[in-house]
Design an enzyme around this catalytic site. Structure first.
Site, short mmCIF file in Angstrom:
data_model
loop_
_atom_site.label_atom_id
_atom_site.label_comp_id
_atom_site.label_asym_id
_atom_site.label_seq_id
_atom_site.Cartn_x
_atom_site.Cartn_y
_atom_site.Cartn_z
N ASP A 158 -1.48 10.28 2.21
CA ASP A 158 -1.26 9.73 3.54
C ASP A 158 -0.65 10.78 4.47
OD1 ASP A 158 -1.28 7.81 5.54
OD2 ASP A 158 -0.27 6.30 4.34
N ASP A 165 -6.01 0.93 8.78
CA ASP A 165 -4.94 0.07 8.26
C ASP A 165 -5.19 -1.40 8.59
OD1 ASP A 165 -3.51 2.12 7.13
OD2 ASP A 165 -2.06 2.30 8.75
#
Length: 725
Positions: free
Chosen positions: A445, A509
């Site tokens: 990430d 997301d």
């Protein structure tokens, strides 16, 4: 006498003028023109004198540097302490690497600058990959201001621009605009590919659609700052260029600088054909092949189930429930390390939190493997929280400009990967974790932009990006079986350069099932479904607050690299059974979804439809999602795509598990029976939930199938296979 170089393959033609001592030029780039000769193409585009302009018309060259006199935007600007800025590159020699790959060497002896133009044409997809290596041949440094991969003449019939942008949780939005006189410019200074300014562009003519018309696509494979631009001049010329967006003083050239690679393709058969060419090019030439050649495991990711509220017993229970519905990979997301009880602390301390996991991660990892799943970990190696042991020990390990306040973002700062001590620490820490827990998968990430990309006062975003690539490459060399997902607050780092060393993109997301259809559709312009993470979210989406039934949530994740991201303990037994059925359906058709040719089907705005078609056109899986209320009293027909017009297909509705039609009779429940009651089950017609019906590919594509009237947020999936009866 003029000299030319020709690259030809898969319906693409590239013609370069490479006459020694003259400026290099792209004579033609686009769909193949059978039988066309370079000399006649050159003759046909002979330029006339423009009153008020130079006596001899100036033609565009491959970089249009300032010394060439080209009146438009230069693709190369550099200077040596204010001197040697009027660069004028001339052809030196051509090196033929193969029949489809060349290096064109050019130089400016006066400015002491040399350039090598690299061209490679994929023989199976017709995608052109090009870049430039720029060298300083003198002793004193040259400050490079910008260098595009190429300045490419564009067919003037391409009048529509399809642009790509968005934001966090709403990536890959498309917007069609008409080309105009002047410059379309998209700049990205996020320090990653970015959510807002994806480095890609589609172009079409006035009548281009998914499956017909002239189309072109461009993508800059680079994970740092970038710029793309399309310039339409007063003389009618249209040129595209793309390259790295350099910060002041970022590249002081003493040796060689190589631009990111620009990937380009063309088609006479619409946007869809360009998409399939790009997707095949990525699969064949860029993606790591070990993962690309194995079935993509169904994920279970813990983030939206537990967030930072970790406990060993709860996670093991989730793993057991995940395996029961068909998950094949269990990914332990953020919150397992250091003092990471929230996003405000712990980043950089890559050791297991002993207060939560006194036995380490072994009990979870071992149970995951006992259940037949792979074990994955979330990592964010490029970042550090000020509230961490790492930052307290090494506050000088972060990027920043002395005297300039850090830009606050998610309580974290970017580490300076250009420092060897930093990357050594990360490599050793991460390698130790990967070895100890035999980690199969990394979710890598990056949860913030990089505004002040400076080290020791100098701008270093270019070097930072290369250092990231080197760190990933180093880890993959040490752990060759590891798979890596590129995540950056969702889809903020998705490009062909990062995919040369990773295996999957976390597309967004946002697990809102309705919005996911638009996000996935946009992303599919550049990326195949096999690498686009697409997860079943919780009943109430934490980003949009919208609620969806499991039938719709699960179906919306089938077309992609399927995963689950919810608390299975909160789902009813009935919904878990529906989820398991959707996963089983995905697995049954996984090879078709991931390896088949992908078609975006043009529909009414309240629908979203797509199809995956086998290479022999003997099978397809077609999805149609109803995203809003149908404005007409009767829904439209759905026209299938990619089938063989002459082949006959048996088509069945394989999702949902129930009849979604709100009115009866409908095409869904009509039976192959006869009887007096034509308003009931005796209606003559196809039975889509039973044996299906047989029709020609031509009928399915040109006439289409009448959709039933359904509630919004309904997803129907049709399976078609060649009929042998």
């Amino acid at each position: 006498m003029a000299e030319y170089s020709i690259l030809r393959g898969a319906g693409t033609l590239i013609v370069l003028r490479i006459t020694g001592g003259l400026r290099p030029a792209m004579l033609y780039a686009g769909p193949d023109i059978p039988g066309a000769q370079p000399e006649e193409l050159a003759l046909l585009q002979t330029a006339q004198h423009i009153p008020g302009g130079p006596q001899h018309p100036i033609q565009p060259s491959l970089l249009n540097p300032l010394g060439s006199g080209w009146p438009g935007t230069p693709g190369l600007m550099a200077h040596r302490s204010g001197q040697d800025w009027a660069i004028d590159l001339r052809v030196n020699k051509l090196v033929q690497i193969s029949g489809y790959e060349i290096d064109l060497h050019c130089a400016d002896a006066n400015a002491h600058i040399a350039a090598v133009h690299h061209f490679a044409l994929c023989q199976s997809t017709g995608v052109l990959s090009c870049s430039v290596s720029l060298s300083n041949t003198a002793d004193s440094p040259v400050e490079l201001m910008n260098c595009a991969a190429i300045c490419l003449p564009v067919d003037t019939r391409l009048t529509t621009l399809r642009t790509f942008g968005g934001k966090w949780a709403d990536e890959f939005g498309t917007e069609d605009i008409e080309r105009f006189r002047g410059s379309y410019v998209r700049e990205n200074r996020a320090g990653r590919t970015s959510h807002a300014n994806f480095p890609g562009l589609y172009m079409g003519s006035d009548n281009t659609r998914e499956e017909h018309g002239l189309a072109a696509a461009f993508h800059l494979g680079w994970s740092g700052n970038s710029q793309i631009r399309l310039d339409t001049g007063q003389d009618g010329s249209v040129l595209f260029q793309a390259g790295e967006l350099l910060l002041p003083g970022e590249v002081l050239l003493t040796g060689t600088y190589r631009t990111p690679t620009l990937h380009i393709c063309w088609s006479d058969h619409g946007y869809g054909d360009v998409t399939r060419r790009l997707q095949s090019h990525l699969r064949q030439n860029i993606l790591p092949q070990r993962a690309a050649n194995t079935p993509r495991p169904v994920h279970y990711n813990t983030w939206e189930a537990v967030y930072f509220d970790h406990s060993e017993s709860r996670l093991i229970d989730l793993a057991e429930k995940a395996a029961a519905v068909g998950a094949e990979r269990f990914v332990l997301d953020d919150g397992w390390f250091g003092g990471r009880r929230s996003d405000a602390a712990g980043l950089g301390d890559w050791f297991v939190a002993a207060d939560i996991y006194p036995s380490g991660l072994h009990p979870i990892a071992n149970r995951v493997r006992e259940l037949g799943m792979e074990f994955g970990l979330w990592l964010e190696p490029e970042m550090v929280n000020p509230d961490s042991d790492l930052f307290r020990a090494h506050p000088d390990w972060v990027l920043g400009v002395e005297g300039v306040e850090h830009i606050a973002s998610r309580h974290q700062l970017p580490l300076d990967l250009t420092k060897q001590d930093v990357t050594d620490y990360l490599f050793e820490s991460l390698s130790a974790l990967l070895r100890e827990y035999a980690v199969d998968y990394i979710k890598w990430d990056m949860n913030r932009d990089i505004e002040h990309a400076a080290s020791c006062g100098h701008a270093v975003m270019h070097q930072q990006t290369l250092a990231l690539y080197a760190l990933i490459d180093r880890l993959r060399a040490a752990h060759p079986d590891i798979e890596i997902e590129s995540c950056a607050s969702g889809g903020g780092r998705a490009d062909y350069a990062i995919l040369g060393r990773t295996d999957r993109i976390w597309t967004s997301d946002n697990n809102d099932a309705r919005r996911r259809h638009r996000i996935m559709r946009g992303a599919s312009h550049f990326f195949p479904l096999s690498i686009l993470g697409n997860h079943v979210g919780p009943k109430t989406c934490h980003i949009t607050g919208r609620m969806f039934a499991m039938h719709f949530r699960a179906a919306s994740a089938i077309f992609g690299h399927m995963g689950i991201e919810l608390d299975l303990a909160d789902e009813t037994l009935e919904d878990r059974a529906i989820l398991a059925a959707a996963i089983a359906l995905h697995k049954r058709h996984r090879a078709l979804i991931h390896d088949g040719a992908h078609y975006r089907i043009e529909t009414e705005p309240f629908l979203s439809a797509q199809s995956c078609v086998a290479s022999g056109q003997n099978e397809s899986l077609t999805g149609c999602a109803v995203l809003d209320v149908c404005p007409e009293s009767r829904p439209p027909r759905l026209r299938f795509a990619g089938l063989d017009a002459d082949m006959r297909y048996r088509t069945r509705l394989v999702w949902p598990l129930h009849n979604p039609s709100l009115s009866h009779p409908s095409i869904i429940d009509a039976a192959d029976l006869t009887g007096p009651d034509l308003t009931g089950p005796d209606l003559i017609g196809p039975n889509l939930t039973g044996g299906g019906f047989v029709a020609s590919g031509a009928a399915l594509m040109e006439h289409g199938i009448q959709l039933p009237l359904t509630h919004p947020d309904t997803c129907m999936i049709f399976h078609s296979e060649a009929a042998h009866d």
